[in-house]
Design an enzyme around this catalytic site. Structure first.
Site, PDB file in Angstrom:
ATOM      1  N   ASP A  54       0.831  -1.204   0.000  1.00 54.63           N
ATOM      2  CA  ASP A  54       0.000   0.000   0.000  1.00 54.63           C
ATOM      3  C   ASP A  54       0.867   1.257   0.000  1.00 54.63           C
ATOM      4  O   ASP A  54       0.757   2.110   0.877  1.00 54.63           O
ATOM      5  CB  ASP A  54      -0.937  -0.018   1.214  1.00 54.63           C
ATOM      6  CG  ASP A  54      -1.786  -1.279   1.258  1.00 54.63           C
ATOM      7  OD1 ASP A  54      -2.936  -1.228   0.808  1.00 54.63           O
ATOM      8  OD2 ASP A  54      -1.278  -2.326   1.719  1.00 54.63           O
ATOM      9  N   ASP A  87      -1.677  -2.774  -3.987  1.00 53.64           N
ATOM     10  CA  ASP A  87      -2.001  -1.351  -4.007  1.00 53.64           C
ATOM     11  C   ASP A  87      -0.709  -0.583  -4.261  1.00 53.64           C
ATOM     12  O   ASP A  87      -0.245   0.226  -3.457  1.00 53.64           O
ATOM     13  CB  ASP A  87      -2.692  -0.896  -2.725  1.00 53.64           C
ATOM     14  CG  ASP A  87      -4.194  -1.193  -2.758  1.00 53.64           C
ATOM     15  OD1 ASP A  87      -4.673  -1.764  -3.747  1.00 53.64           O
ATOM     16  OD2 ASP A  87      -4.890  -0.858  -1.783  1.00 53.64           O
ATOM     17  N   TYR A  90      -1.681   4.457  -6.200  1.00 55.60           N
ATOM     18  CA  TYR A  90      -2.943   5.109  -5.814  1.00 55.60           C
ATOM     19  C   TYR A  90      -3.221   6.272  -6.744  1.00 55.60           C
ATOM     20  O   TYR A  90      -2.302   6.846  -7.328  1.00 55.60           O
ATOM     21  CB  TYR A  90      -2.829   5.630  -4.373  1.00 55.60           C
ATOM     22  CG  TYR A  90      -2.898   4.542  -3.343  1.00 55.60           C
ATOM     23  CD1 TYR A  90      -4.127   4.062  -2.907  1.00 55.60           C
ATOM     24  CD2 TYR A  90      -1.744   3.984  -2.810  1.00 55.60           C
ATOM     25  CE1 TYR A  90      -4.196   3.054  -1.958  1.00 55.60           C
ATOM     26  CE2 TYR A  90      -1.809   2.976  -1.872  1.00 55.60           C
ATOM     27  CZ  TYR A  90      -3.042   2.511  -1.441  1.00 55.60           C
ATOM     28  OH  TYR A  90      -3.104   1.513  -0.512  1.00 55.60           O
ATOM     29  N   ASN A 125      -6.657  -3.978  -4.858  1.00 57.14           N
ATOM     30  CA  ASN A 125      -7.912  -3.485  -5.410  1.00 57.14           C
ATOM     31  C   ASN A 125      -7.753  -2.128  -6.095  1.00 57.14           C
ATOM     32  O   ASN A 125      -8.391  -1.850  -7.118  1.00 57.14           O
ATOM     33  CB  ASN A 125      -8.992  -3.419  -4.333  1.00 57.14           C
ATOM     34  CG  ASN A 125      -8.570  -2.637  -3.104  1.00 57.14           C
ATOM     35  OD1 ASN A 125      -7.626  -3.018  -2.416  1.00 57.14           O
ATOM     36  ND2 ASN A 125      -9.258  -1.548  -2.809  1.00 57.14           N
ATOM     37  N   HIS A 219      -3.022  -9.666  -1.426  1.00 56.60           N
ATOM     38  CA  HIS A 219      -3.264  -8.286  -0.995  1.00 56.60           C
ATOM     39  C   HIS A 219      -4.247  -8.210   0.166  1.00 56.60           C
ATOM     40  O   HIS A 219      -4.005  -7.499   1.146  1.00 56.60           O
ATOM     41  CB  HIS A 219      -3.800  -7.446  -2.152  1.00 56.60           C
ATOM     42  CG  HIS A 219      -4.157  -6.047  -1.741  1.00 56.60           C
ATOM     43  ND1 HIS A 219      -3.207  -5.141  -1.308  1.00 56.60           N
ATOM     44  CD2 HIS A 219      -5.359  -5.403  -1.646  1.00 56.60           C
ATOM     45  CE1 HIS A 219      -3.806  -3.995  -0.990  1.00 56.60           C
ATOM     46  NE2 HIS A 219      -5.104  -4.136  -1.176  1.00 56.60           N
ATOM     47  N   HIS A 228     -10.511  -2.827   7.470  1.00 54.63           N
ATOM     48  CA  HIS A 228     -11.293  -3.599   6.504  1.00 54.63           C
ATOM     49  C   HIS A 228     -11.925  -4.846   7.113  1.00 54.63           C
ATOM     50  O   HIS A 228     -12.918  -5.358   6.585  1.00 54.63           O
ATOM     51  CB  HIS A 228     -10.413  -4.021   5.330  1.00 54.63           C
ATOM     52  CG  HIS A 228     -10.074  -2.889   4.412  1.00 54.63           C
ATOM     53  ND1 HIS A 228     -11.017  -2.195   3.696  1.00 54.63           N
ATOM     54  CD2 HIS A 228      -8.880  -2.331   4.083  1.00 54.63           C
ATOM     55  CE1 HIS A 228     -10.439  -1.256   2.964  1.00 54.63           C
ATOM     56  NE2 HIS A 228      -9.140  -1.320   3.187  1.00 54.63           N
ATOM     57  N   HIS A 254      -3.460  -4.271   2.331  1.00 53.44           N
ATOM     58  CA  HIS A 254      -4.855  -3.834   2.343  1.00 53.44           C
ATOM     59  C   HIS A 254      -5.183  -2.955   3.558  1.00 53.44           C
ATOM     60  O   HIS A 254      -5.620  -1.825   3.392  1.00 53.44           O
ATOM     61  CB  HIS A 254      -5.801  -5.027   2.257  1.00 53.44           C
ATOM     62  CG  HIS A 254      -7.191  -4.657   1.823  1.00 53.44           C
ATOM     63  ND1 HIS A 254      -7.454  -3.756   0.816  1.00 53.44           N
ATOM     64  CD2 HIS A 254      -8.417  -5.067   2.274  1.00 53.44           C
ATOM     65  CE1 HIS A 254      -8.768  -3.639   0.645  1.00 53.44           C
ATOM     66  NE2 HIS A 254      -9.370  -4.414   1.515  1.00 53.44           N
ATOM     67  N   ASP A 255      -5.031  -3.473   4.776  1.00 52.42           N
ATOM     68  CA  ASP A 255      -5.149  -2.611   5.943  1.00 52.42           C
ATOM     69  C   ASP A 255      -3.867  -1.799   6.075  1.00 52.42           C
ATOM     70  O   ASP A 255      -2.761  -2.366   6.029  1.00 52.42           O
ATOM     71  CB  ASP A 255      -5.381  -3.435   7.219  1.00 52.42           C
ATOM     72  CG  ASP A 255      -6.859  -3.693   7.471  1.00 52.42           C
ATOM     73  OD1 ASP A 255      -7.697  -3.013   6.856  1.00 52.42           O
ATOM     74  OD2 ASP A 255      -7.177  -4.576   8.295  1.00 52.42           O
ATOM     75  N   HIS A 256      -4.005  -0.490   6.255  1.00 48.58           N
ATOM     76  CA  HIS A 256      -2.840   0.399   6.264  1.00 48.58           C
ATOM     77  C   HIS A 256      -2.225   0.441   7.652  1.00 48.58           C
ATOM     78  O   HIS A 256      -2.298   1.441   8.368  1.00 48.58           O
ATOM     79  CB  HIS A 256      -3.252   1.802   5.808  1.00 48.58           C
ATOM     80  CG  HIS A 256      -3.725   1.850   4.389  1.00 48.58           C
ATOM     81  ND1 HIS A 256      -3.967   3.024   3.718  1.00 48.58           N
ATOM     82  CD2 HIS A 256      -3.975   0.849   3.490  1.00 48.58           C
ATOM     83  CE1 HIS A 256      -4.374   2.756   2.488  1.00 48.58           C
ATOM     84  NE2 HIS A 256      -4.375   1.436   2.337  1.00 48.58           N
TER      85      HIS A 256
END
Length: 336
Positions: A54, A87, A90, A125, A219, A228, A254-256
């Site tokens: 991410d 990710d 962005y 995503n 991811h 999430h 996915h989770d930051h």
């Protein structure tokens, strides 16, 4: 000596580019088995690498600071490659192979000498909101020889095999309730066939694997106390495969945040490395304290050192401070 190493790196990169080109030539067939890449280990004592997720924000949200610390740790550990948990760009992936974001978020950010190694990438995503084929294209590897990105594949590093899984097509809401986002599903549809074939191939590859260590990379989260929450589709469809094949760890983004959970039933280690740039301060949900070993709601990354008998994991924050360490032993299963 330096010139020799550089030539070796260029040759290795060329080989990887050729492999990717061959794989992409038949990419449209959902019946294709998982592509296999082989990593020739440099250090026979242990395999050392970094994990980041991410991240692609053109240096913003402390991405550049995280990159700097990655360079320092990478040099100290003499890493052999970097794993990205997705990710990568962005907010909406890449617009095409000529999108300047590839340089602004990757090439010009991770400039440390120790990070001039192969980067093995999966899609997130946000990547699917852009031109997916751009990230999969060998043209990017020509622009920067570090770049290796496929939807799903196996990385054979001898004592450890990594199984990279394209998790975005599993998530129902991206198809039924995409909100104002547009996803690039070329190469994925029909979705049910794509997903079923991928699960079959992952299970088959894990069953056949003779590696001492088995690590799955995707991811999306499977177990998380983060924003999430658990990805229910993966809990139902992928997790049983991980358990039945006695996978050692699942690594995701996915989770930051930075996170470590141990499933008390299966013993599988769940590592989240999604702190490459923008983090979500204070965004945590309740979780069993016996299982949750780390939850850090800031930027950072993780390092892994794997030998025949041990895997040593370290989480670092944006300043390079060690947040959490963990050692997994094949003899003792797991101990702090």
């Amino acid at each position: 000596m330096a010139r020799c190493l550089l030539n070796q790196h260029k040759l290795s990169s060329l080989i990887f580019t050729v492999i990717v080109l061959c794989l992409l030539a038949n990419h449209s067939s959902i019946a294709e088995k998982l592509p296999r890449l082989e990593h020739q280990r440099v250090n026979q004592q242990s395999l050392n690498f970094l994990v980041i997720g991410d991240w692609g924000r053109k240096g913003d949200y402390n991405q550049s600071y995280v990159a700097n610390q990655m360079g320092i740790v990478g040099e100290k550990l003499n890493i052999e490659f970097v794993i990205s948990t997705g990710d990568n760009f962005y907010e909406d992936g890449l617009e095409g192979v000529e999108d300047p974001a590839f340089y602004e978020s990757f090439v010009n950010i991770y400039t440390a000498p120790s990070l001039q190694k192969i980067w093995y990438n999966v899609l997130g995503n946000h990547d699917y909101r852009g031109d997916v084929e751009a990230q999969l294209s060998p043209i990017l590897s020509q622009k920067d020889s570090r770049w290796v990105c496929l939807r799903s594949f196996i990385l054979d590093a001898g004592i450890v095999e990594f199984f990279f899984v394209d998790t975005t097509p599993f998530v129902e809401k991206y198809f039924t309730d995409p909100e104002d986002h547009t996803y690039d599903w070329n190469g994925v549809l029909p979705r049910e066939s794509y997903r079923a074939e991928l699960l079959k191939d992952v299970d088959s590859a894990l069953v056949q694997s003779k590696a001492k260590w088995k690590i799955v990379v995707g991811h999306h989260t499977i177990k998380t106390a983060g924003h999430h929450g658990n990805t229910q589709e993966l809990v139902e469809l992928l997790l049983p495969i991980l358990k039945s094949n006695k996978v050692d760890a699942y690594i995701n983004g996915h989770d930051h945040c930075l996170e470590h959970i141990i499933d008390k039933e299966s013993g599988i280690q769940f590592f989240t490395s999604g702190g490459g740039s923008k983090a979500w301060r204070g965004d945590i949900q309740p979780w069993n304290a016996e299982e949750l070993k780390l939850y850090y709601d800031g930027q950072g990354f993780m390092s892994v050192q794997i030998s025949e008998t041990n895997a040593d994991i370290v989480f670092y924050d944006v300043f390079g401070k060690v947040l959490h360490t963990w050692s997994i032993s094949k003899e003792l299963k797991a101990n702090a």
